[in-house]
Design a protein around this motif. Structure first.
Motif, PDB file in Angstrom:
ATOM      1  N   VAL A 207      11.172  -2.508  10.218  1.00 17.96           N
ATOM      2  CA  VAL A 207      11.060  -3.095   8.879  1.00 17.96           C
ATOM      3  C   VAL A 207       9.631  -3.002   8.364  1.00 17.96           C
ATOM      4  CG1 VAL A 207      11.337  -5.204   7.529  1.00 17.96           C
ATOM      5  CG2 VAL A 207      12.988  -4.657   9.329  1.00 17.96           C
ATOM      6  N   ARG A 208       8.661  -3.350   9.207  1.00 23.54           N
ATOM      7  CA  ARG A 208       7.271  -3.309   8.752  1.00 23.54           C
ATOM      8  C   ARG A 208       6.865  -1.874   8.409  1.00 23.54           C
ATOM      9  NH1 ARG A 208       2.823  -6.218  12.359  1.00 23.54           N
ATOM     10  NH2 ARG A 208       4.168  -7.957  11.717  1.00 23.54           N
ATOM     11  N   GLY A 209       7.262  -0.917   9.252  1.00 24.00           N
ATOM     12  CA  GLY A 209       6.930   0.470   8.965  1.00 24.00           C
ATOM     13  C   GLY A 209       7.558   0.951   7.671  1.00 24.00           C
ATOM     14  N   ALA A 210       8.817   0.561   7.444  1.00 29.67           N
ATOM     15  CA  ALA A 210       9.498   0.957   6.210  1.00 29.67           C
ATOM     16  C   ALA A 210       8.820   0.358   4.988  1.00 29.67           C
ATOM     17  CB  ALA A 210      10.957   0.530   6.259  1.00 29.67           C
ATOM     18  N   ALA A 211       8.316  -0.885   5.137  1.00 22.66           N
ATOM     19  CA  ALA A 211       7.650  -1.551   4.018  1.00 22.66           C
ATOM     20  C   ALA A 211       6.299  -0.920   3.696  1.00 22.66           C
ATOM     21  CB  ALA A 211       7.463  -3.029   4.330  1.00 22.66           C
ATOM     22  N   LEU A 212       5.745  -0.172   4.650  1.00 27.21           N
ATOM     23  CA  LEU A 212       4.454   0.481   4.423  1.00 27.21           C
ATOM     24  C   LEU A 212       4.591   1.971   4.089  1.00 27.21           C
ATOM     25  CD1 LEU A 212       2.431  -1.104   7.369  1.00 27.21           C
ATOM     26  CD2 LEU A 212       2.007  -1.485   4.935  1.00 27.21           C
ATOM     27  N   LEU A 213       5.450   2.688   4.834  1.00 23.35           N
ATOM     28  CA  LEU A 213       5.509   4.143   4.696  1.00 23.35           C
ATOM     29  C   LEU A 213       6.173   4.589   3.399  1.00 23.35           C
ATOM     30  CD1 LEU A 213       5.025   6.960   5.810  1.00 23.35           C
ATOM     31  CD2 LEU A 213       7.164   6.759   7.091  1.00 23.35           C
ATOM     32  N   SER A 214       7.417   4.196   3.192  1.00 22.50           N
ATOM     33  CA  SER A 214       8.141   4.681   2.009  1.00 22.50           C
ATOM     34  C   SER A 214       7.485   4.252   0.706  1.00 22.50           C
ATOM     35  CB  SER A 214       9.603   4.221   2.065  1.00 22.50           C
ATOM     36  OG  SER A 214      10.267   4.801   3.167  1.00 22.50           O
ATOM     37  N   PRO A 215       7.175   2.949   0.514  1.00 23.60           N
ATOM     38  CA  PRO A 215       6.479   2.578  -0.727  1.00 23.60           C
ATOM     39  C   PRO A 215       5.095   3.224  -0.827  1.00 23.60           C
ATOM     40  CG  PRO A 215       7.448   0.644   0.312  1.00 23.60           C
ATOM     41  CD  PRO A 215       7.548   1.767   1.298  1.00 23.60           C
ATOM     42  N   GLY A 216       4.406   3.390   0.320  1.00 27.41           N
ATOM     43  CA  GLY A 216       3.089   4.015   0.281  1.00 27.41           C
ATOM     44  C   GLY A 216       3.153   5.442  -0.233  1.00 27.41           C
ATOM     45  N   LEU A 217       4.131   6.202   0.265  1.00 31.72           N
ATOM     46  CA  LEU A 217       4.301   7.573  -0.213  1.00 31.72           C
ATOM     47  C   LEU A 217       4.666   7.602  -1.692  1.00 31.72           C
ATOM     48  CD1 LEU A 217       6.239   9.073   2.825  1.00 31.72           C
ATOM     49  CD2 LEU A 217       3.950   9.723   2.074  1.00 31.72           C
ATOM     50  N   ALA A 218       5.592   6.718  -2.083  1.00 33.67           N
ATOM     51  CA  ALA A 218       6.029   6.693  -3.479  1.00 33.67           C
ATOM     52  C   ALA A 218       4.877   6.330  -4.411  1.00 33.67           C
ATOM     53  CB  ALA A 218       7.182   5.704  -3.644  1.00 33.67           C
ATOM     54  N   VAL A 219       4.073   5.330  -4.023  1.00 30.02           N
ATOM     55  CA  VAL A 219       2.944   4.915  -4.860  1.00 30.02           C
ATOM     56  C   VAL A 219       1.885   6.011  -4.922  1.00 30.02           C
ATOM     57  CG1 VAL A 219       1.036   3.262  -5.025  1.00 30.02           C
ATOM     58  CG2 VAL A 219       3.339   2.449  -4.517  1.00 30.02           C
ATOM     59  N   LEU A 220       1.657   6.705  -3.794  1.00 27.80           N
ATOM     60  CA  LEU A 220       0.694   7.803  -3.788  1.00 27.80           C
ATOM     61  C   LEU A 220       1.123   8.920  -4.731  1.00 27.80           C
ATOM     62  CD1 LEU A 220      -1.793   9.270  -2.634  1.00 27.80           C
ATOM     63  CD2 LEU A 220      -0.321  10.091  -0.772  1.00 27.80           C
ATOM     64  N   THR A 234      -4.596   3.721 -13.881  1.00 26.88           N
ATOM     65  CA  THR A 234      -3.339   3.594 -13.136  1.00 26.88           C
ATOM     66  C   THR A 234      -3.311   4.554 -11.959  1.00 26.88           C
ATOM     67  OG1 THR A 234      -2.246   3.094 -15.233  1.00 26.88           O
ATOM     68  CG2 THR A 234      -0.830   3.590 -13.365  1.00 26.88           C
ATOM     69  N   ALA A 235      -3.829   5.751 -12.163  1.00 30.07           N
ATOM     70  CA  ALA A 235      -3.859   6.746 -11.092  1.00 30.07           C
ATOM     71  C   ALA A 235      -4.733   6.278  -9.939  1.00 30.07           C
ATOM     72  CB  ALA A 235      -4.371   8.076 -11.630  1.00 30.07           C
ATOM     73  N   ALA A 236      -5.919   5.744 -10.258  1.00 33.24           N
ATOM     74  CA  ALA A 236      -6.832   5.294  -9.203  1.00 33.24           C
ATOM     75  C   ALA A 236      -6.211   4.162  -8.395  1.00 33.24           C
ATOM     76  CB  ALA A 236      -8.153   4.842  -9.825  1.00 33.24           C
ATOM     77  N   ILE A 237      -5.546   3.241  -9.092  1.00 31.72           N
ATOM     78  CA  ILE A 237      -4.893   2.128  -8.390  1.00 31.72           C
ATOM     79  C   ILE A 237      -3.778   2.655  -7.489  1.00 31.72           C
ATOM     80  CG2 ILE A 237      -3.502   0.046  -8.691  1.00 31.72           C
ATOM     81  CD1 ILE A 237      -5.050  -0.446 -11.301  1.00 31.72           C
ATOM     82  N   GLY A 242      -1.667   3.616  -2.315  1.00 30.98           N
ATOM     83  CA  GLY A 242      -0.826   4.464  -1.478  1.00 30.98           C
ATOM     84  C   GLY A 242      -1.512   4.864  -0.184  1.00 30.98           C
ATOM     85  N   LEU A 243      -2.779   5.282  -0.277  1.00 32.49           N
ATOM     86  CA  LEU A 243      -3.519   5.667   0.921  1.00 32.49           C
ATOM     87  C   LEU A 243      -3.718   4.477   1.847  1.00 32.49           C
ATOM     88  CD1 LEU A 243      -6.207   8.080  -0.585  1.00 32.49           C
ATOM     89  CD2 LEU A 243      -4.191   8.690   0.767  1.00 32.49           C
ATOM     90  N   ALA A 244      -3.975   3.298   1.276  1.00 38.09           N
ATOM     91  CA  ALA A 244      -4.156   2.100   2.104  1.00 38.09           C
ATOM     92  C   ALA A 244      -2.870   1.761   2.852  1.00 38.09           C
ATOM     93  CB  ALA A 244      -4.592   0.923   1.227  1.00 38.09           C
ATOM     94  N   MET A 245      -1.717   1.870   2.188  1.00 36.82           N
ATOM     95  CA  MET A 245      -0.443   1.576   2.844  1.00 36.82           C
ATOM     96  C   MET A 245      -0.135   2.599   3.930  1.00 36.82           C
ATOM     97  SD  MET A 245       1.716   0.444  -0.536  1.00 36.82           S
ATOM     98  CE  MET A 245       3.187  -0.136   0.284  1.00 36.82           C
ATOM     99  N   LEU A 246      -0.464   3.870   3.702  1.00 32.57           N
ATOM    100  CA  LEU A 246      -0.232   4.894   4.717  1.00 32.57           C
ATOM    101  C   LEU A 246      -1.151   4.691   5.917  1.00 32.57           C
ATOM    102  CD1 LEU A 246       0.235   8.100   2.525  1.00 32.57           C
ATOM    103  CD2 LEU A 246       1.988   6.669   3.581  1.00 32.57           C
ATOM    104  N   ALA A 247      -2.398   4.277   5.660  1.00 31.59           N
ATOM    105  CA  ALA A 247      -3.302   3.960   6.769  1.00 31.59           C
ATOM    106  C   ALA A 247      -2.763   2.769   7.555  1.00 31.59           C
ATOM    107  CB  ALA A 247      -4.704   3.658   6.233  1.00 31.59           C
TER     108      ALA A 247
END
Length: 466
Positions: A207-220, A234-237, A242-247
């Motif tokens: 669950v934690r990985g899903a909450a970070l990986l999928s939204p992180g990729l989508a936001v990136l 908006t792009a910078a945010i 996205g990079l922070a969530m993937l990290a």
């Protein structure tokens, strides 16, 4: 010095080819649908009274849903079995297609495209992993070389199919055309695709990985898309978040004692890391070029969407020819030789597009696209064969999900990056539109050089059969 001889190839019989054909129908629907709507953007904008920028979310929403769904494919196949997961994915995709055809507004269409994308994102990785399990290590290379050509053809077939449909039917048929293909795929799969049991190890969903990986990729991806549209805040945010969530996902994947959604340690295991780089950059090159060329043909040369699609056809023909070549040589030629040769052909086929400012003849561009198509076919199947033949069967679903994710992310990030470069060059070049596109294609060449560097780390020899 050449390595040990490749092991003798096992026979790819009729039943296995039939299974491959059935499973590739799912990949065909999902990948073609990613591009079939592109030629109908203006039509949809007029139908729903929306701006082109607003209706563009019909394409973006599908892409983000695909990126969100892919990471979960490995866990779903492990938990419920590959065939069952694939059948449910087809059903969800068809449900989304029907809902899209019934959409009454731009907002409803965008929402229903998300449903469609969630099913479509599961189909390629689940189908590939299931096929590899059924084929076994000795036959994986040859059978994957047959089905791997479909994602290469879809960027060409999608716009052609979309233009043809809109020429004779209203816009809902852009989505209803999926129904007979999907229904046939479900019926045939239930009759001919064997059941592969779920993994004996029942792991909890990450669950934690899903909450970070999928939204992180989508936001990136969303952030990069905003860069292309000039919305820099908006792009910078989006890119930063996205990079922070993937990290955060990477740190979580390395620390957790449970099976992560995608194991970051896979990328440190040879040859997975080198294969990942090759597929990531291949996705950027293939889908980035498919994004650039229709724009060039239409805005730079004033062609219709149908005419632009026809000029892209040689790339599909080259990919088909390349898949035949790979099918006959994949068990005889060192994997690295095939991949490096393929990248060299893509490089050679890209060079003429760096000269668009000099208006090269259509015959030169068509020949270059054919060469690129052959080269693309020589990369995907050998890379997947390298990984699938060297990984334990129980790890195939998650490895397939990781490879599919990398190719998808490479395509979306590469397209967004090239869109930013193109916008910058159009501003700098002013009325000289062809030269702006030529400048952008130098970046495609750069992507290919990065892929070549990764390909040199691939193994020289075939995996030995146990």
């Amino acid at each position: 010095m050449s390595g040990p001889a490749a092991p003798p190839a096992e026979r790819v019989d009729g039943p296995l080819l039939r299974i491959a054909f059935i499973l590739v129908l799912g990949t065909f629907m999902a990948t073609v649908d990613a591009t079939i709507v592109s030629v109908g953007i203006d039509t949809l904008a007029d139908e729903f009274g929306s701006s082109v920028a607003g209706i563009q979310w019909v394409t973006t929403a599908y892409l983000l849903a695909v990126v969100t769904a892919v990471p979960a494919s490995g866990w779903l196949a492990d938990r419920f079995g590959g065939r069952r997961t694939w059948l449910v994915a087809v059903a969800v995709f068809l449900l989304g297609s029907v809902l899209c055809a019934l959409a009454w507004s731009a907002t409803s269409l965008i929402v229903f495209r998300v449903v469609q994308g969630l099913g479509g994102g599961l189909l390629p990785p689940t189908g590939q992993a299931l096929l590899a399990r059924i084929a076994g290590p000795g036959r994986t290379g040859r059978v994957i070389s047959v089905v791997a050509v479909v994602p290469l053809l879809s960027p060409v077939l999608g716009p052609l199919a979309g233009g043809s449909i809109l020429g004779v039917a209203p816009w809902p048929w852009l989505f209803l055309v999926n129904l007979p293909v999907g229904a046939a795929a479900i019926w045939l799969a239930r009759r001919h695709v064997p059941v592969v049991p779920p993994s004996a190890r029942r792991t909890a969903f990450d669950v934690r990985g899903a909450a970070l990986l999928s939204p992180g990729l989508a936001v990136l991806v969303l952030g990069l898309t905003e860069v292309a549209h000039g919305r820099h805040l908006t792009a910078a945010i989006g890119v930063t978040a996205g990079l922070a969530m993937l990290a955060g996902f990477t740190a979580h994947g390395l620390r957790t004692r449970r099976a992560p959604l995608i194991d970051p340690r896979l990328f440190g295991r040879p040859p997975f890391g080198a294969a990942a780089v090759a597929l990531l950059v291949l996705g950027a090159s293939v889908f980035g070029t498919t994004f650039l060329l229709p724009l060039y043909f239409q805005s730079g040369r004033g062609l219709s969407a149908w005419e632009a699609g026809l000029l892209l056809a040689p790339q599909g023909l080259g990919a088909a020819a390349g898949s035949v070549l790979v099918n006959r040589t994949i068990d005889k030629v060192a994997p690295r030789t095939l991949v490096v040769t393929g990248i060299a052909l893509i490089l050679a086929g890209t060079v003429p597009f760096t000269q668009l400012g000099h208006t090269p003849p259509d015959a030169v561009l068509a020949s270059a696209l054919a060469v690129r198509g052959v080269g693309m076919a020589m990369i995907g199947a050998p890379v997947m064969n390298i990984v699938y033949s060297r990984i334990e069967p129980e790890h195939l679903p998650r490895a397939s999900g990781a490879l599919s994710l990398l190719n998808t992310v490479g395509g979306s990030v590469g397209t967004a990056a090239l869109a930013v470069v193109l916008q910058d060059r159009l501003t700098a070049r002013g009325p000289d539109v062809p030269q702006a596109f030529a400048d952008t294609f130098w970046w495609v060449l750069g992507f290919c050089l990065v892929a070549a560097a990764g390909a040199t780390r691939l193994p020289r020899t075939h995996a030995r059969k146990p």
